[in-house]
Write an enzyme that holds these catalytic residues in place. Sequence first.
Site, PDB file in Angstrom:
ATOM      1  N   HIS A 203      37.726  49.960  77.147  1.00 46.60           N
ATOM      2  CA  HIS A 203      36.522  50.318  77.906  1.00 46.60           C
ATOM      3  C   HIS A 203      36.794  50.141  79.385  1.00 46.60           C
ATOM      4  O   HIS A 203      37.507  49.224  79.776  1.00 46.60           O
ATOM      5  CB  HIS A 203      35.346  49.425  77.486  1.00 46.60           C
ATOM      6  CG  HIS A 203      34.030  49.987  77.888  1.00 46.60           C
ATOM      7  ND1 HIS A 203      33.453  49.716  79.116  1.00 46.60           N
ATOM      8  CD2 HIS A 203      33.195  50.836  77.255  1.00 46.60           C
ATOM      9  CE1 HIS A 203      32.305  50.371  79.195  1.00 46.60           C
ATOM     10  NE2 HIS A 203      32.126  51.055  78.087  1.00 46.60           N
TER      11      HIS A 203
ATOM     12  N   GLU B 175      31.809  52.560  70.165  1.00 49.66           N
ATOM     13  CA  GLU B 175      32.003  53.735  69.308  1.00 49.66           C
ATOM     14  C   GLU B 175      32.508  53.356  67.931  1.00 49.66           C
ATOM     15  O   GLU B 175      32.245  54.033  66.947  1.00 49.66           O
ATOM     16  CB  GLU B 175      32.999  54.709  69.952  1.00 49.66           C
ATOM     17  CG  GLU B 175      32.675  55.107  71.368  1.00 49.66           C
ATOM     18  CD  GLU B 175      31.503  56.044  71.462  1.00 49.66           C
ATOM     19  OE1 GLU B 175      30.755  56.175  70.484  1.00 49.66           O
ATOM     20  OE2 GLU B 175      31.320  56.644  72.534  1.00 49.66           O
TER      21      GLU B 175
HETATM   22  N1  COA Z   1      44.398  53.028  72.834  1.00 46.47           N
HETATM   23  C1  COA Z   1      45.625  52.856  73.352  1.00 46.47           C
HETATM   24  N2  COA Z   1      45.856  52.610  74.654  1.00 46.47           N
HETATM   25  C2  COA Z   1      44.791  52.526  75.462  1.00 46.47           C
HETATM   26  C3  COA Z   1      43.475  52.681  74.967  1.00 46.47           C
HETATM   27  C4  COA Z   1      43.302  52.941  73.597  1.00 46.47           C
HETATM   28  N3  COA Z   1      42.099  53.106  73.085  1.00 46.47           N
HETATM   29  N4  COA Z   1      42.625  52.542  76.005  1.00 46.47           N
HETATM   30  C5  COA Z   1      43.366  52.323  77.106  1.00 46.47           C
HETATM   31  N5  COA Z   1      44.669  52.309  76.773  1.00 46.47           N
HETATM   32  C6  COA Z   1      45.795  52.059  77.655  1.00 46.47           C
HETATM   33  C7  COA Z   1      46.117  53.252  78.516  1.00 46.47           C
HETATM   34  O1  COA Z   1      47.014  54.121  77.865  1.00 46.47           O
HETATM   35  C8  COA Z   1      46.708  52.606  79.730  1.00 46.47           C
HETATM   36  O2  COA Z   1      48.016  52.224  79.419  1.00 46.47           O
HETATM   37  P1  COA Z   1      49.202  52.381  80.500  1.00 46.47           P
HETATM   38  O3  COA Z   1      48.775  51.574  81.668  1.00 46.47           O
HETATM   39  O4  COA Z   1      50.377  51.867  79.775  1.00 46.47           O
HETATM   40  O5  COA Z   1      49.259  53.841  80.821  1.00 46.47           O
HETATM   41  C9  COA Z   1      45.909  51.321  79.871  1.00 46.47           C
HETATM   42  O6  COA Z   1      45.439  51.023  78.562  1.00 46.47           O
HETATM   43  C10 COA Z   1      44.711  51.423  80.797  1.00 46.47           C
HETATM   44  O7  COA Z   1      43.998  52.592  80.474  1.00 46.47           O
HETATM   45  P2  COA Z   1      43.045  53.377  81.462  1.00 46.47           P
HETATM   46  O8  COA Z   1      43.059  54.808  81.055  1.00 46.47           O
HETATM   47  O9  COA Z   1      43.334  53.019  82.873  1.00 46.47           O
HETATM   48  O10 COA Z   1      41.694  52.725  81.133  1.00 46.47           O
HETATM   49  P3  COA Z   1      40.297  53.377  81.396  1.00 46.47           P
HETATM   50  O11 COA Z   1      39.454  52.340  81.982  1.00 46.47           O
HETATM   51  O12 COA Z   1      40.358  54.665  82.112  1.00 46.47           O
HETATM   52  O13 COA Z   1      39.925  53.720  79.889  1.00 46.47           O
HETATM   53  C11 COA Z   1      38.730  54.487  78.079  1.00 46.47           C
HETATM   54  C12 COA Z   1      38.735  53.539  79.282  1.00 46.47           C
HETATM   55  C13 COA Z   1      37.465  54.247  77.257  1.00 46.47           C
HETATM   56  C14 COA Z   1      38.733  55.920  78.577  1.00 46.47           C
HETATM   57  C15 COA Z   1      39.994  54.240  77.197  1.00 46.47           C
HETATM   58  O14 COA Z   1      40.039  52.896  76.802  1.00 46.47           O
HETATM   59  C16 COA Z   1      40.092  55.153  75.994  1.00 46.47           C
HETATM   60  O15 COA Z   1      40.559  56.292  76.098  1.00 46.47           O
HETATM   61  N6  COA Z   1      39.647  54.692  74.789  1.00 46.47           N
HETATM   62  C17 COA Z   1      39.646  55.510  73.615  1.00 46.47           C
HETATM   63  C18 COA Z   1      38.446  56.421  73.611  1.00 46.47           C
HETATM   64  C19 COA Z   1      37.149  55.697  73.348  1.00 46.47           C
HETATM   65  O16 COA Z   1      37.066  54.854  72.455  1.00 46.47           O
HETATM   66  N7  COA Z   1      36.102  56.062  74.119  1.00 46.47           N
HETATM   67  C20 COA Z   1      34.786  55.492  73.989  1.00 46.47           C
HETATM   68  C21 COA Z   1      34.462  54.604  75.138  1.00 46.47           C
HETATM   69  S1  COA Z   1      32.943  53.760  74.917  1.00 46.47           S
END
Ligand code: COA
Length: 373
Positions: A252, A310
């Site tokens: 998140h 989720e």
């Molecule tokens: N599975 C695997 N790796 C994940 C992950 C997940 N669900 N969520 C984040 N990461 C990893 C990223 O790949 C990144 O790794 P890196 O630094 O090696 O490239 C790191 O964690 C940080 O991710 P980042 O994209 O900067 O975090 P964010 O704050 O933008 O992401 C979300 C937040 C929700 C977009 C992300 O966690 C995600 O895509 N989750 C899955 C989708 C989901 O469940 N969405 C519902 C949200 S309520």
Amino acid sequence: MSPEVHPGLEGVVAAETQLSSVDGLAGELIIAGFPLAELAPNATAEETIYLLWNGQLPNASQLSELQQALASQRVLSPATLDLLRAVAAEKASTMDALRMAAGSLISTDDPDADAVRVVAQLPTMVATYWRLRQGQAPLEPRTDLSHAANYLYMLHGSAPTPQQVRALETYLNTVVDHGLNASTFTARVITSTGSDLISAVVGAVGALKGPLHGGAPGPALDMVFAIGKPENAEPYLRQKLESGERLMGFGHRVYKVRDPRADVLALAADKLFEGAGDSSFYDLVRHVEETAIALLAEYKPGRRLQTNVEFYTAFLLHGLDLPTDLFTPTFTIGRAAGWIAHCFEQRATGRLIRPQSVYVGPHNRTWTPLDER
Ligand code: COA
């Protein structure tokens, strides 16, 4: 000197709100002063809507007035119904259909009335479209049922049990508001231009649809189905992480500990599945969650990736016999009340939201005529 850029606007505070407070480090969500775990399992959907739109819980007559207003506005106009029939023939996704159907509402110069109408009609739109897509005749909404009960009735064709209504109300309350998330921000940006409430809701639906926001619970459930048995969890999840894929339902932007909404929904799902007798699916879900968290810590050390809303949304809604296609639309039904509350707040500020960008493109280009390109 170039101004500092905040990609994704992370850490930027763009509004004051009395609606919800999200503490990502403490794992705390407060809705209009109530800790989520206090409000979500106790309030009806109507009580929460009233709370967000008025800043306080309703008394009996205020509640009854809102219940009646919502119930009286559930029927779709012929234009919206015709649109849904045409879109069903095209086999559009339910979120596309919902965006179009919400867009078919005509805004008036009475935002309070528009707010009631759009919140009352979103469940009718989803249920009507879903039945049309299945080749079933849509059902007329019932005025004797609550907001949540009527939605389940219109989907399934039979009145839900009190346990099912409670589970859905807990879900709708849990997702009603969550700080300045992407769809809420979208609604506030649209409102800040002086545009109408229906436009704000339609724009917010478009933002919520994305898999990084409201589109994740379907894939989270698909993942558990694909895993099937507890012993498959580790190899399956490991393979996903090895190939650089994200695990849906984890991570998140704000929460760096377990999403408090996941706890509230896990408890509600627990109660629902307990009533159903067979807890094997629920046990599988718990095992997948534990394995995913352990592997995320191994593959993404220091990222503090935990279960998000989720993940348990998927299991609660599955327990209510909702197909995955309806997960994001049902999230929309819950969040719409929060969007509208933010629109009211935003309108009161009267301030246009208009950030800036830094130009990083080329300079001083010279024109090449078409036949020389
Ligand atoms: N599975 C695997 N790796 C994940 C992950 C997940 N669900 N969520 C984040 N990461 C990893 C990223 O790949 C990144 O790794 P890196 O630094 O090696 O490239 C790191 O964690 C940080 O991710 P980042 O994209 O900067 O975090 P964010 O704050 O933008 O992401 C979300 C937040 C929700 C977009 C992300 O966690 C995600 O895509 N989750 C899955 C989708 C989901 O469940 N969405 C519902 C949200 S309520």
